[in-house]
Every structure is written in C-alpha cells, then in structure tokens.
Design an enzyme around this catalytic site. Sequence first.
Site, short mmCIF file in Angstrom:
data_model
loop_
_atom_site.label_atom_id
_atom_site.label_comp_id
_atom_site.label_asym_id
_atom_site.label_seq_id
_atom_site.Cartn_x
_atom_site.Cartn_y
_atom_site.Cartn_z
N CYS A 70 -11.28 -97.13 51.34
CA CYS A 70 -12.02 -98.37 51.07
C CYS A 70 -11.09 -99.57 51.22
O CYS A 70 -11.55 -100.68 51.46
CB CYS A 70 -12.59 -98.32 49.67
SG CYS A 70 -11.36 -97.93 48.43
N GLU B 67 -17.45 -100.17 42.72
CA GLU B 67 -16.43 -100.28 43.77
C GLU B 67 -17.13 -99.96 45.07
O GLU B 67 -17.50 -98.81 45.31
CB GLU B 67 -15.29 -99.28 43.53
CG GLU B 67 -14.54 -99.48 42.23
CD GLU B 67 -13.70 -100.74 42.23
OE1 GLU B 67 -13.38 -101.25 43.31
OE2 GLU B 67 -13.38 -101.22 41.12
P1 NAP Z 1 -22.49 -93.23 49.13
O1 NAP Z 1 -23.32 -92.58 50.17
O2 NAP Z 1 -22.98 -94.51 48.56
O3 NAP Z 1 -22.31 -92.14 48.00
C1 NAP Z 1 -21.52 -92.38 46.87
C2 NAP Z 1 -21.99 -91.53 45.72
O4 NAP Z 1 -23.30 -91.93 45.31
C3 NAP Z 1 -22.12 -90.05 46.06
O5 NAP Z 1 -21.69 -89.30 44.94
C4 NAP Z 1 -23.61 -89.87 46.29
O6 NAP Z 1 -24.04 -88.55 46.08
C5 NAP Z 1 -24.15 -90.80 45.24
N1 NAP Z 1 -25.53 -91.25 45.47
C6 NAP Z 1 -26.21 -91.31 46.63
N2 NAP Z 1 -27.46 -91.79 46.41
C7 NAP Z 1 -27.55 -92.04 45.08
C8 NAP Z 1 -28.59 -92.54 44.23
N3 NAP Z 1 -29.76 -92.90 44.72
N4 NAP Z 1 -28.34 -92.64 42.91
C9 NAP Z 1 -27.13 -92.30 42.40
N5 NAP Z 1 -26.12 -91.82 43.16
C10 NAP Z 1 -26.32 -91.69 44.48
O7 NAP Z 1 -21.02 -93.52 49.64
P2 NAP Z 1 -20.03 -92.53 50.41
O8 NAP Z 1 -20.58 -92.39 51.78
O9 NAP Z 1 -19.76 -91.29 49.61
O10 NAP Z 1 -18.67 -93.35 50.43
C11 NAP Z 1 -18.29 -94.20 51.46
C12 NAP Z 1 -18.34 -95.64 51.00
O11 NAP Z 1 -17.67 -95.79 49.76
C13 NAP Z 1 -17.65 -96.59 51.94
O12 NAP Z 1 -18.48 -97.69 52.19
C14 NAP Z 1 -16.40 -97.04 51.20
O13 NAP Z 1 -15.97 -98.33 51.50
C15 NAP Z 1 -16.83 -96.94 49.78
N6 NAP Z 1 -15.67 -96.70 48.92
C16 NAP Z 1 -15.26 -97.67 48.08
C17 NAP Z 1 -14.17 -97.46 47.26
C18 NAP Z 1 -13.68 -98.52 46.31
O14 NAP Z 1 -12.87 -98.21 45.45
N7 NAP Z 1 -14.13 -99.74 46.42
C19 NAP Z 1 -13.49 -96.24 47.29
C20 NAP Z 1 -13.94 -95.27 48.16
C21 NAP Z 1 -15.03 -95.51 48.97
P3 NAP Z 1 -24.24 -87.56 47.35
O15 NAP Z 1 -22.91 -87.41 47.97
O16 NAP Z 1 -24.75 -86.33 46.72
O17 NAP Z 1 -25.23 -88.24 48.25
#
Ligand code: NAP
Length: 524
Positions: free
Chosen positions: A297, A258
């Site tokens: 999102c 997602e």
């Molecule tokens: P993110 O930076 O991609 O982080 C998401 C998760 O991935 C966090 O738990 C993060 O851990 C982890 N992560 C980071 N680097 C990783 C790696 N190399 N390997 C495995 N896991 C890793 O996203 P975010 O900033 O938290 O969220 C915002 C984004 O999410 C927005 O773009 C939004 O549109 C999207 N979103 C989508 C949905 C949907 O249902 N489609 C829902 C909510 C949000 P850490 O926090 O420890 O870095």
Amino acid sequence: MSTELLSNFFAGRWQSGQGHAQTLVDPVLGTALVQVSNAGIDLSEGFEFARTQGGEALRALTYKQRAQMLSEIVQVLIANKANYYDISTANSGTTVKDSAVDIEGAIFTLSTYAKLGDSLGDSHVLLDGERIRMGKDPLFQTQHLLSPTPGVALFINAFNFPSWGLWEKAAPALLSGVPVIVKPATATAWLTQKMVQDVVDAKILPVGALSVICGSSAGLMDQLKPFDVVSFTGSADTAHIIRSHPAVAQKSVRCNIEADSLNSALLDPATTPESDVFQLFVSEVVREMTVKSGQKCTAIRRVFVPATLYEATAAAITAKLKKITVGNPRNESVRMGALVNREQYHNVIAGIETLKQEASVLFDGNASGLQDADPSVSACVAPVLLGSTSPADAKVLHDVEVFGPVATLMAYTDIQQAYALIQRGEGSLVMSVYSDNPSFIASTTAALGSHHGRIHAISPDVAALHTGHGNVMPGSLHGGPGRAGGGEELGGLRALNFYHRRTALQASSAALDAMAQNAGVLKL
Ligand code: NAP
C-alpha cells in the site's frame, strides 16, 4: 501440500465451517493449497465470548503482564518461522526476501510493542498528559485518563500482509487489553490462520483474547456493538461499505481505515544525474516497484522529477529494471515473484492499460519472459515503467492505483507545480523526498505534510541508515488522510489511543493523587 480445510479459532474452540469452502491457490503453480470456510459458525457467540471471556481476562492483567505475553508470542513466531516462509512462498508467491518483509516485519513490530508496553508498568489505566487547572485554586483540576475499551477489536485485513497485517494491529490491541478477532483476506488467509494456531496452542493468551475467522466477511460487521472497534485494511470500495455500516454510522463503533494510496517520490530540482541523490532516488524507485511485486500500500506509484531530468531518470530506472528476473520464487535466480492470484493479475494488466491512456511505456519487462513459471497459469507480471511529460493534464494517473510492479514517471516544470501534482493524490500514506538540501526537505514537508501520514526524506548522509520509503516502522505513524483512508496506526504508544477511551476526571488533588497511584503514564 494437502487441501485441508483450515479451522477457525472462535468462541474459544476450533471450529470447521460447514458447506461451501473457498480454495487458496499457489499463484505461481496454480495448484490448490488449503480451503477456508466459516459457514454455519455462530458469529454472535464468538464475538460475545471474545468480549466477555477474552476481554475480561486481558483487562485483569497489567500492561507489563500483557507486554510479557507479546514477548512470548515473539518466541513462538520465531520458533515456527521456517514454516511461515514455506506458506508464504506457496500462497503469496513471494521470494524469501519479500516474505521477510511480512514475517520479520511482524516479529519486529511485536517486539517493539513488548518493549514499549513494559514501560507502562503494573497498571490498568493510563494518565494522558498533565493535570490542567480549572480556575485560580489548584485544588480542583482535570486529569485525562485512558481506559481500555471493554469491547472487541475486529480486524478485516488485506491480502498483501497476512502476517504483518495481523500483528501490527494485534500488538497494540492486546497490549491495551482488547481481545482480537481477525478476518484475514481469503486469498492469503493460511499464514494468518497458522500463526494464530501456533499462538493459541502455546497457551500464552487467555482463551478468547485472539480468534481467527477465515472465509466470508458476511455478517461480521453486524456483530459489532458500541464499545467494539473495527480496523480495516483494503480497497477504497470495501472501506466505503465498512464506513457506511450501521455499526459505525449509528452505534459509533470506532473505525480505522487503511485504504489505497497514490504515493509519490519527489526529486529535488537542484539534483544532477551524477549526484548521489540521483542514484539514491533511482534505487529507491526500483526497490519500491519490485518489492512484493509492488503489492505494498505504501509503494511509490508516482515519480516526480524536474523536466530536465526526465530522460536521464527514465534511462537509469530502466537500466535497473532490466536486471529484475521474474518468475517462480523457488528458483534462486528469481528476484521478483508473483502477484497474489490470477484475479489480481488481470486487475494489474487492466490497470496498466488504463494508465496507458495518459502515459507512454518507458519500459515493459513482460517481453523478457518468466523463469520457471507458465505465463498462462501463474500470476507473474514483470515491472512496467510508464511516463508522462504533461502530468498536469492527466486524471487517471493521479487517481488509479495499480496494485503491482508499476509506476509512472512524471515531469514537473517547477516545484510549485510538483507540490500541486502530488496533492492531486488527495491524501497518501507516504511520500519520499530526495535531496541533499535540508531546507528543501523542510519546505517540502511544510507544503505537503497535511497530505501525508509519513514523509520519508532521503539524503546522502542517511543513505546507509534510512529505513526505506515503503517500510512501515512501528515507531512511526502509518496511515494517511483523505483517499488513504484517514486512519492512523502504529506511531509507538500513539497506537494505544484507538483501543482506549479517554475520560477527563475533574476532581480534587487528593482524588487525582489516588487515581495516579495505580496508573501508568502514556509518554509519547
Ligand atoms: P479488499 O478487496 O477491499 O479486501 C480487504 C478485506 O475486506 C478482505 O479481508 C476482504 O475479504 C474483506 N471484505 C471484502 N468485502 C467485504 C465486505 N463487504 N464487508 C467486510 N469485509 C469485506 O482489498 P484487498 O484486495 O485485499 O487489498 C488490496 C488493497 O488494500 C489495495 O488497494 C491496497 O492499497 C490496500 N492496502 C492498504 C494498506 C494500508 O495500510 N493502507 C495495506 C495493505 C493494502 P475477502 O478477502 O474474503 O474478500
């Protein structure tokens, strides 16, 4: 608030990380809240424990028994709700109303799956569809079956829904008999950790059925084996890393993504500014821009109106945005709280500048100042409405998701152009269409359904009934094609597919009868 180090429930016991810990911060006051770390914890042991102890114990239960556990989890979450709201205010900087989207949304989703699961009865496998004849003689037929995958479900979650993000995934996983390991986003891990702690303490689930690991994501994907699944929510960049990991690319670990999405709202060209449809449209755009400070999102990012209504729409949205007070959510006059942290604050400010390359500023609430919040410390950003009268010439407007209270109004010349512009989002979670003409809603759905996981149609007859463009309902599909990640979640019992393996049993009617005796039926 203390700066305690949050414990991880992993391998069936509470474990503290050693060495470097990350500090979670109040995004309004800038104060330290708690710390997280999983340094030094044996990941392999925790995954194996979940697979064996948690998974086997869960699968020994029936769907009905597991549904009962979901009901009990609901009771625990309700009993501890006040604490969750406090954590949400402190760690996510959200108003009570915005915290409710996350907390009540989780409870509602769990309750829904508890009810759905109850209907699956005292069975361990599910029949999927009718028997299919393989030839003239009906004695030998095919029956498709669903069996819970004998692995673990790893959830890597985004920061914006620490509560709902956990339970909307855990409800179908646990109901399916699949143990869960959740890795919350570090920025807001506290609420997820606290909820898991309360549920573990209540001893509802078999030990190993629900684990939480906070802090670094390093090494988690390396633990996955062929029958495990990973469900990721977050940015497109991290999604790319997950998808390319050898566990997914080489071991066929099932992966649900997602990701981000440039969701649209479309106004019927036949609308007049005096109509109810127009008012509903304006209210929904404002709601989507401001709920959770636009950190959803599913939030509306691109707002499509006929060119003749561009000025009137800009004026109507601006009039409502002017009333949004921004600042410390503890102040009752504040309508919109903070972004999750200063990093996101800087990302959103930079994102607005990027969009401004192709759009003009129609309204910027940041000139009005903050209530009870220091602009040099807090992560508060006021709503910003941008506009473009030539969106066909734009690139970044259809490409850059600014994860905050920001949307761009776009003028379209005719409906075919509007459809083409919406499709330039390259696949979105949701679009909403505003019209009092059922045929327009139907033709828009036919034109744009393939590009969206969900289409939310708002007409005056459902004004008081509709559930909101951005609200994800457990009975409806959540996920979107293309850029939105290509994933599918929820959709009622459809969600169970991800946690089951499908088998075609080709056998005599007698053998199929024997199989059916102890199987539930997946009725969609
Ligand atoms: P993110 O930076 O991609 O982080 C998401 C998760 O991935 C966090 O738990 C993060 O851990 C982890 N992560 C980071 N680097 C990783 C790696 N190399 N390997 C495995 N896991 C890793 O996203 P975010 O900033 O938290 O969220 C915002 C984004 O999410 C927005 O773009 C939004 O549109 C999207 N979103 C989508 C949905 C949907 O249902 N489609 C829902 C909510 C949000 P850490 O926090 O420890 O870095």
